[in-house]
Design an enzyme around this catalytic site. Structure first.
Site, PDB file in Angstrom:
ATOM      1  N   CYS A  60      38.796 -12.739  50.199  1.00  0.00           N
ATOM      2  CA  CYS A  60      38.785 -13.984  50.970  1.00  0.00           C
ATOM      3  C   CYS A  60      38.915 -13.701  52.460  1.00  0.00           C
ATOM      4  CB  CYS A  60      39.889 -14.917  50.488  1.00  0.00           C
ATOM      5  SG  CYS A  60      41.460 -14.115  50.205  1.00  0.00           S
TER       6      CYS A  60
ATOM      7  N   GLU B 175      46.034 -20.664  48.457  1.00  0.00           N
ATOM      8  CA  GLU B 175      45.244 -19.857  49.393  1.00  0.00           C
ATOM      9  C   GLU B 175      43.835 -19.884  48.859  1.00  0.00           C
ATOM     10  OE1 GLU B 175      42.935 -16.955  50.572  1.00  0.00           O
ATOM     11  OE2 GLU B 175      44.366 -15.767  49.412  1.00  0.00           O
TER      12      GLU B 175
END
Length: 542
Positions: A327, A293
């Site tokens: 993020c 990720e």
């Protein structure tokens, strides 16, 4: 051997404590924070049963008070990484053979330890070295990691129960074996929960792990190791090494028994890791699992029908919580011309109501520091550029100061250029850029949102018009792995919103779901025939 089909405790999300004035948790976390601030932690390498102190150390300093030293961590040499790998492989023999309910019990106990005696140690360490305010620390370092551990145990049991049908005279069954070899977990600074989950989720499925936490998160990583050890995790199942990331990675990826990587971090680093694994593919005993990720350039788009107060709150929370160092943080916003002025006025009012960025020890501070000087300098550079560019202006914020801590004021940039640099570049800080579109250009703006960024992690649409919501949901199908309707694009909860994105944002293996755990097993189908044929001839042969 197993003596039953065991039902694990039903997973529920850990309640978030308020830390309001007068609450016991408020006093407890402040007491623990002060103890850490006035103490000096010494973080070793954890290899098997050993705590190795190499003597080659680096200082640990709070980002919000970077001249103050709260400890040190020891860095590994190549021989220590090789030792960690060998320890993993030796430990695998017993760990992989341990019945699943015994593994489950360890991680369920870890969850209870964090919920109880370790809660404020986890929170205070995260406040100290990652500069999270107490609420952000609570939802991360306590609640989310507890949720990962509890829900992953439940998902693990569901995976093991998934079995094939059997026909007359045969019995088909599937074993969900751990991967052959060892896993390499690389974890980021920004979420203590991710730092704990990446090695733990692989280990829960019977794998052994070499874990390299971020240098900026080592303090709270030590607390995680303390929890795992007290929970009864056998020595060598998770080995933690710190130090030169290039040396550590090269040593690990050069090993024939490397079988997978569990990564959260930058897109550039992940792409380089993928290339390196591909280059080394002939060395490995098996095709390594690559799970990552990575970055995001997450969006909010508001329709003219959206309520202005809701859009403003989504921007303020989505862009500035934890200084935008998520993020999933909102970093590009598209507002309709008819309501943009009012929305920006509300956002400006919100930002001006914040205290100046300061220490998380002061609970009146919504904003604290960015993680280190490199992040500070990068963000300050983009803010300075926006102050001089003809196609950009600062709506609010724009100040910064690193004399005491790495403090960046929450900043809103307004641009007339939908491809302006801060509309496309991941900044990872408290800076959000706004572009205003003509109301009649709603459909075209959806295409603009889709085509502007290489990333596809999170995004949000705010609207009251259901046709507009439907259009946005379809048009933006591929540019957000987690898509939010009438909400900010942050705050995924384990068990409710499995998290991950595609494009340059990662492999979308959805942390906090059974989909992620399936990456850490190699199924073996066993077919047993009860009456075995003794003649090759089939009936059609006569």
């Amino acid at each position: 051997m197993a003596k039953g089909f065991f039902q694990v405790p039903t997973a529920i999300n850990e309640p978030v404590k308020s830390y309001a004035p007068g609450t016991p948790e408020r006093e407890e976390v402040l007491k623990q924070y002060k103890a850490y601030y006035n103490g000096s932690v010494d973080v070793p390498l954890y290899i098997g049963a050993e705590e190795i102190r190499t003597g080659n150390t680096k200082k640990i300093t709070p980002p919000h008070d970077h001249k103050h030293v709260v400890g040190q961590y020891h860095t590994a040499e190549k021989k220590h990484v090789e030792q960690a790998i060998q320890n993993c492989l030796e430990s695998r023999k017993k760990w992989a053979a341990l019945t699943w309910e015994q593994r489950a019990a360890i991680f369920l106990k870890a969850a209870e330890l964090i919920a109880g005696p370790y809660r404020q140690k986890m929170n205070a360490a995260t406040m100290m070295v990652q500069s999270k305010n107490v609420f952000q620390a609570e939802i991360d370092a306590a609640c989310e990691i507890i949720d990962f551990l509890r829900f992953n145990v439940e998902y693990m049991s569901q995976i093991y129960m998934e079995q094939p049908d059997s026909a007359e005279g045969i019995w088909n069954r599937v074993e969900y074996r751990p991967l052959e070899g060892f896993i390499y977990a690389i974890t980021p600074f920004n979420f203590t929960a991710i730092a704990g989950n990446l090695p733990a989720s692989a280990a829960m499925m019977g794998n052994v792990v070499v874990w390299k936490p971020s240098d900026s998160q080592v303090f709270s990583a030590k607390v995680i190791m303390d929890v795992f050890k007290e929970a009864g995790l056998p020595d060598g199942v998770i080995n933690m090494v710190t130090g030169d990331p290039v040396m550590i990675t090269n040593t690990i990826l050069d090993n024939a028994d490397f079988s997978g990587i569990h990564f959260t971090g930058s897109t550039t680093v992940f792409k380089n890791l993928w290339k390196q694994i591909g280059t080394n593919i002939e060395k490995y005993k098996t095709y390594p699992r690559i799970v990552g990720e990575t970055g995001g350039k997450d969006f909010i788009i508001a329709h003219p029908s959206a309520k202005v107060e809701q859009v403003a709150t989504a921007i303020t929370r989505g862009a500035f919580e934890f200084q935008g160092q998520k993020c999933s943080a909102a970093s590009r916003v598209y507002l309709p011309k008819s309501t943009a002025t009012e929305i920006l006025k509300l956002v400006k009012k919100d930002v001006e109501s914040f205290n100046k960025p300061g220490s998380p020890e002061d609970f009146s501070n919504f904003i604290t520091a960015v993680i280190h000087e490199g992040a500070f300098d990068k963000l300050a550079g983009y803010i300075d550029q926006a102050k001089t560019d003809a196609d950009a202006e600062i709506v609010v914020g724009g100040g910064y100061d690193k004399s005491v801590g790495y403090f960046i004021e929450p900043t809103v940039i307004l641009t007339t250029n939908p491809k302006y640099v801060t509309m496309e570049t991941e900044l990872f800080g408290p800076v959000v850029t706004v572009y205003i579109y003509e109301d009649a250009d709603w459909s075209e703006t959806l295409q603009l949102v889709d085509n502007t960024s290489i990333y596809a992690l999170t995004g949000a649409v705010l609207a009251s018009d259901r046709y507009a919501i439907d259009e946005a949901t379809k048009a933006l199908e591929n540019c957000a792995g987690n898509f939010y309707i009438n909400d900010k694009p942050t705050g995924a909860v384990v068990g409710q919103q499995p998290f991950g994105g595609a494009r340059a944002s990662g492999t979308n293996d959805k942390a906090g779901s059974a989909q992620n755990l399936l990456r850490w097993v190699s199924p073996r189908l066993i077919k047993e025939t009860f009456v075995t044929p003794e003649n090759y001839r089939y009936p059609f042969l006569g």
